[in-house]
Design a protein around this motif. Structure first.
Motif, PDB file in Angstrom:
ATOM      1  N   GLY A 126       0.815  -1.208   0.000  1.00  0.00           N
ATOM      2  CA  GLY A 126       0.000   0.000   0.000  1.00  0.00           C
ATOM      3  C   GLY A 126       0.846   1.255   0.000  1.00  0.00           C
ATOM      4  N   THR A 127       0.266   2.312   0.530  1.00  0.00           N
ATOM      5  CA  THR A 127       0.911   3.625   0.530  1.00  0.00           C
ATOM      6  C   THR A 127       1.815   3.841   1.733  1.00  0.00           C
ATOM      7  OG1 THR A 127      -0.935   4.619   1.763  1.00  0.00           O
ATOM      8  CG2 THR A 127      -1.095   4.588  -0.661  1.00  0.00           C
ATOM      9  N   GLY A 128       1.718   2.959   2.734  1.00  0.00           N
ATOM     10  CA  GLY A 128       2.485   3.140   3.967  1.00  0.00           C
ATOM     11  C   GLY A 128       1.751   3.932   5.020  1.00  0.00           C
ATOM     12  N   ARG A 129       0.510   4.325   4.714  1.00  0.00           N
ATOM     13  CA  ARG A 129      -0.267   5.115   5.679  1.00  0.00           C
ATOM     14  C   ARG A 129      -1.407   4.255   6.224  1.00  0.00           C
ATOM     15  NH1 ARG A 129       0.670   8.711   1.445  1.00  0.00           N
ATOM     16  NH2 ARG A 129      -1.426   8.407   0.612  1.00  0.00           N
ATOM     17  N   TRP A 130      -1.206   3.724   7.427  1.00  0.00           N
ATOM     18  CA  TRP A 130      -2.231   2.968   8.133  1.00  0.00           C
ATOM     19  C   TRP A 130      -2.328   3.512   9.548  1.00  0.00           C
ATOM     20  CZ3 TRP A 130       1.453   0.280   5.131  1.00  0.00           C
ATOM     21  CH2 TRP A 130       0.953  -0.358   3.989  1.00  0.00           C
ATOM     22  N   PRO A 131      -3.528   3.674  10.081  1.00  0.00           N
ATOM     23  CA  PRO A 131      -3.664   4.245  11.425  1.00  0.00           C
ATOM     24  C   PRO A 131      -3.043   3.342  12.488  1.00  0.00           C
ATOM     25  CG  PRO A 131      -5.778   3.402  10.614  1.00  0.00           C
ATOM     26  CD  PRO A 131      -4.838   3.385   9.461  1.00  0.00           C
ATOM     27  N   GLY A 132      -2.317   3.969  13.409  1.00  0.00           N
ATOM     28  CA  GLY A 132      -1.727   3.241  14.521  1.00  0.00           C
ATOM     29  C   GLY A 132      -0.533   2.386  14.172  1.00  0.00           C
ATOM     30  N   VAL A 133       0.031   2.592  12.969  1.00  0.00           N
ATOM     31  CA  VAL A 133       1.086   1.712  12.472  1.00  0.00           C
ATOM     32  C   VAL A 133       2.287   2.534  12.018  1.00  0.00           C
ATOM     33  CG1 VAL A 133       1.698   0.178  10.555  1.00  0.00           C
ATOM     34  CG2 VAL A 133      -0.415  -0.199  11.807  1.00  0.00           C
ATOM     35  N   ALA A 134       3.480   2.068  12.380  1.00  0.00           N
ATOM     36  CA  ALA A 134       4.714   2.614  11.818  1.00  0.00           C
ATOM     37  C   ALA A 134       5.129   1.726  10.654  1.00  0.00           C
ATOM     38  CB  ALA A 134       5.809   2.642  12.877  1.00  0.00           C
ATOM     39  N   ALA A 135       5.423   2.335   9.504  1.00  0.00           N
ATOM     40  CA  ALA A 135       5.708   1.577   8.287  1.00  0.00           C
ATOM     41  C   ALA A 135       7.073   1.974   7.726  1.00  0.00           C
ATOM     42  CB  ALA A 135       4.618   1.819   7.247  1.00  0.00           C
ATOM     43  N   VAL A 136       7.880   0.955   7.404  1.00  0.00           N
ATOM     44  CA  VAL A 136       9.199   1.171   6.808  1.00  0.00           C
ATOM     45  C   VAL A 136       9.205   0.482   5.449  1.00  0.00           C
ATOM     46  CG1 VAL A 136      11.684   0.874   7.091  1.00  0.00           C
ATOM     47  CG2 VAL A 136      10.222   1.160   9.107  1.00  0.00           C
ATOM     48  N   PRO A 137       9.594   1.180   4.369  1.00  0.00           N
ATOM     49  CA  PRO A 137       9.516   0.567   3.033  1.00  0.00           C
ATOM     50  C   PRO A 137      10.510  -0.566   2.852  1.00  0.00           C
ATOM     51  CG  PRO A 137      10.609   2.708   2.933  1.00  0.00           C
ATOM     52  CD  PRO A 137      10.085   2.571   4.329  1.00  0.00           C
ATOM     53  N   ILE A 138      10.041  -1.610   2.166  1.00  0.00           N
ATOM     54  CA  ILE A 138      10.908  -2.726   1.774  1.00  0.00           C
ATOM     55  C   ILE A 138      11.313  -2.570   0.318  1.00  0.00           C
ATOM     56  CG2 ILE A 138      11.082  -5.227   1.517  1.00  0.00           C
ATOM     57  CD1 ILE A 138       8.868  -5.444   3.649  1.00  0.00           C
ATOM     58  N   CYS A 139      10.327  -2.426  -0.570  1.00  0.00           N
ATOM     59  CA  CYS A 139      10.623  -2.266  -1.990  1.00  0.00           C
ATOM     60  C   CYS A 139       9.398  -1.713  -2.698  1.00  0.00           C
ATOM     61  CB  CYS A 139      11.034  -3.592  -2.637  1.00  0.00           C
ATOM     62  SG  CYS A 139       9.703  -4.814  -2.714  1.00  0.00           S
ATOM     63  N   GLU A 140       9.621  -1.064  -3.836  1.00  0.00           N
ATOM     64  CA  GLU A 140       8.520  -0.648  -4.683  1.00  0.00           C
ATOM     65  C   GLU A 140       7.990  -1.854  -5.456  1.00  0.00           C
ATOM     66  OE1 GLU A 140       9.680   2.566  -7.202  1.00  0.00           O
ATOM     67  OE2 GLU A 140       9.480   4.055  -5.595  1.00  0.00           O
ATOM     68  N   ALA A 141       6.775  -1.705  -5.979  1.00  0.00           N
ATOM     69  CA  ALA A 141       6.149  -2.834  -6.676  1.00  0.00           C
ATOM     70  C   ALA A 141       5.472  -2.344  -7.948  1.00  0.00           C
ATOM     71  CB  ALA A 141       5.139  -3.526  -5.768  1.00  0.00           C
ATOM     72  N   PRO A 142       6.258  -1.995  -8.992  1.00  0.00           N
ATOM     73  CA  PRO A 142       5.648  -1.573 -10.248  1.00  0.00           C
ATOM     74  C   PRO A 142       4.777  -2.683 -10.824  1.00  0.00           C
ATOM     75  CG  PRO A 142       7.990  -2.026 -10.540  1.00  0.00           C
ATOM     76  CD  PRO A 142       7.725  -2.050  -9.076  1.00  0.00           C
ATOM     77  N   MET A 143       3.604  -2.308 -11.327  1.00  0.00           N
ATOM     78  CA  MET A 143       2.644  -3.287 -11.835  1.00  0.00           C
ATOM     79  C   MET A 143       2.578  -3.228 -13.354  1.00  0.00           C
ATOM     80  SD  MET A 143      -0.372  -2.899  -8.974  1.00  0.00           S
ATOM     81  CE  MET A 143      -1.018  -4.555  -9.277  1.00  0.00           C
ATOM     82  N   THR A 144       2.401  -4.396 -13.944  1.00  0.00           N
ATOM     83  CA  THR A 144       2.294  -4.486 -15.399  1.00  0.00           C
ATOM     84  C   THR A 144       1.439  -5.696 -15.749  1.00  0.00           C
ATOM     85  OG1 THR A 144       3.616  -4.343 -17.436  1.00  0.00           O
ATOM     86  CG2 THR A 144       4.286  -5.980 -15.816  1.00  0.00           C
ATOM     87  N   PRO A 145       0.793  -5.721 -16.902  1.00  0.00           N
ATOM     88  CA  PRO A 145       0.002  -6.899 -17.277  1.00  0.00           C
ATOM     89  C   PRO A 145       0.891  -8.119 -17.528  1.00  0.00           C
ATOM     90  CG  PRO A 145      -0.679  -4.970 -18.533  1.00  0.00           C
ATOM     91  CD  PRO A 145       0.605  -4.610 -17.848  1.00  0.00           C
ATOM     92  N   LEU A 146       0.431  -9.258 -17.022  1.00  0.00           N
ATOM     93  CA  LEU A 146       1.075 -10.545 -17.288  1.00  0.00           C
ATOM     94  C   LEU A 146       0.000 -11.514 -17.789  1.00  0.00           C
ATOM     95  CD1 LEU A 146       3.395 -10.935 -14.147  1.00  0.00           C
ATOM     96  CD2 LEU A 146       3.931  -9.878 -16.352  1.00  0.00           C
ATOM     97  N   CYS A 147       0.396 -12.449 -18.637  1.00  0.00           N
ATOM     98  CA  CYS A 147      -0.591 -13.354 -19.233  1.00  0.00           C
ATOM     99  C   CYS A 147       0.073 -14.662 -19.620  1.00  0.00           C
ATOM    100  CB  CYS A 147      -1.245 -12.706 -20.449  1.00  0.00           C
ATOM    101  SG  CYS A 147      -0.081 -12.303 -21.782  1.00  0.00           S
ATOM    102  N   ALA A 148      -0.731 -15.598 -20.125  1.00  0.00           N
ATOM    103  CA  ALA A 148      -0.218 -16.875 -20.605  1.00  0.00           C
ATOM    104  C   ALA A 148       0.584 -16.661 -21.891  1.00  0.00           C
ATOM    105  CB  ALA A 148      -1.378 -17.837 -20.854  1.00  0.00           C
ATOM    106  N   PRO A 149       1.552 -17.512 -22.172  1.00  0.00           N
ATOM    107  CA  PRO A 149       2.385 -17.334 -23.376  1.00  0.00           C
ATOM    108  C   PRO A 149       1.575 -17.223 -24.663  1.00  0.00           C
ATOM    109  CG  PRO A 149       3.355 -18.972 -21.937  1.00  0.00           C
ATOM    110  CD  PRO A 149       2.025 -18.642 -21.337  1.00  0.00           C
ATOM    111  N   ALA A 150       0.432 -17.897 -24.744  1.00  0.00           N
ATOM    112  CA  ALA A 150      -0.365 -17.856 -25.977  1.00  0.00           C
ATOM    113  C   ALA A 150      -0.903 -16.472 -26.271  1.00  0.00           C
ATOM    114  CB  ALA A 150      -1.523 -18.851 -25.879  1.00  0.00           C
TER     115      ALA A 150
END
Length: 286
Positions: free
Chosen positions: A148-172
């Motif tokens: 997510g964005t790292g903003r959750w109530p009552g929670v301290a959040a430290v980034p691990i990694c970004e997660a760029p999204m892209t379409p994936l599909c079957a080879p066909a």
């Protein structure tokens, strides 16, 4: 030696669980006792202290001012006791109870667990998975990995990694021209803005979105690999599927809608084992 009053340890433990769970019924389930036994222990503690600890409301149990003073002390103390006992019982291992969003668990962490155990033999990881909805304290966890964005109530959040999204599909489907995107089913998650935002990044209009809505990227990937459509997925979590040829990446465009974060309750210090895991994951991804 410091003199101490007669401390009702069983009643205090029952109070900590009831306060964390917000329910005598859920506390009874966690403690494996009856609800009447929980009520008895709370009444005993209230009599000993001379104060009320809970108020019943239509929304559930509410902690009184006295309970709010006691609860964080009890939670911290019991956690410290549990860690010490785990180290003794487990051959001096530090136990880390970690909740992990399923996509990160299956796509990255679990395939590398043996490497982490080799690099950190003094840490014992106890994993449980979730679908990005997790309550760390209530579920008895030390920390949780979520997306997510790292903003959750009552929670301290430290980034691990970004997660760029892209379409994936079957080879066909891998030779699909971008202009024909709308001719194929676009598999959807519960985040309704994902496909529109990716299409905007790719410079194409977003086609109508129909079909089932799933709350798991792993399930979306399985459907896509079976040829049932195209899934918008966090690229770093499906590298093994791409390398094995189970999924292919037809387009270069990506969109970043969130990152993976290591989260802990904001009123607690991050456990040393969680910090070791965080640094290890970052180094592995770096």
């Amino acid at each position: 030696m410091r003199d101490r009053p007669d401390i009702p340890l069983n009643a205090l433990r029952t109070f900590e669980v009831a306060a964390r769970q917000g329910s005598f019924t859920r506390a009874a389930i966690e403690l494996r006792v009856t609800q009447a036994a929980v009520s008895h222990q709370i009444a005993r503690l209230e009599d000993a202290l001379g104060v009320a600890l809970f108020r019943r409301t239509p929304a559930g149990l509410v902690l009184t001012d006295a309970a709010q003073t006691i609860f964080p002390v009890m939670e911290h103390s019991l956690d410290a006791m549990a860690r010490a006992l785990d180290r003794v019982a487990g051959g001096r291992h530090e136990v880390l109870n970690l909740g992990v969003v399923t996509t990160f668990a299956t796509g990255w962490l679990i395939p590398r667990l043996s490497a982490f155990e080799r690099d950190h033999p003094g840490i014992a990881l106890r994993l449980s998975t979730h679908n990005n909805r997790v309550e760390i304290a209530r579920e008895g966890l030390d920390a949780a990995i979520r997306f997510g964005t790292g903003r959750w109530p009552g929670v301290a959040a430290v980034p691990i990694c970004e997660a760029p999204m892209t379409p994936l599909c079957a080879p066909a489907m891998g030779q699909l021209p971008l202009t024909e995107l709308g001719h194929h089913r676009l598999l959807r998650s519960f985040r309704a803005d994902e496909w529109p935002r990716w299409c905007a990044a790719a410079g194409v209009p977003c086609p109508p979105l129909t079909g089932p809505v799933l709350d798991s990227s792993v399930a979306l990937a399985d459907l896509a690999a079976a040829g049932h459509g195209m899934a918008l997925l966090p690229l770093p979590m499906f590298q093994d599927a791409l390398a094995a040829g189970r999924l292919v990446r037809p387009f270069a465009a990506t969109v970043t809608l969130g990152s993976y974060w290591l989260t802990t309750p904001e009123d607690r210090r991050m456990p040393p084992a969680a910090l070791s895991l965080l640094n290890w994951m970052r180094a592995r991804m770096g």
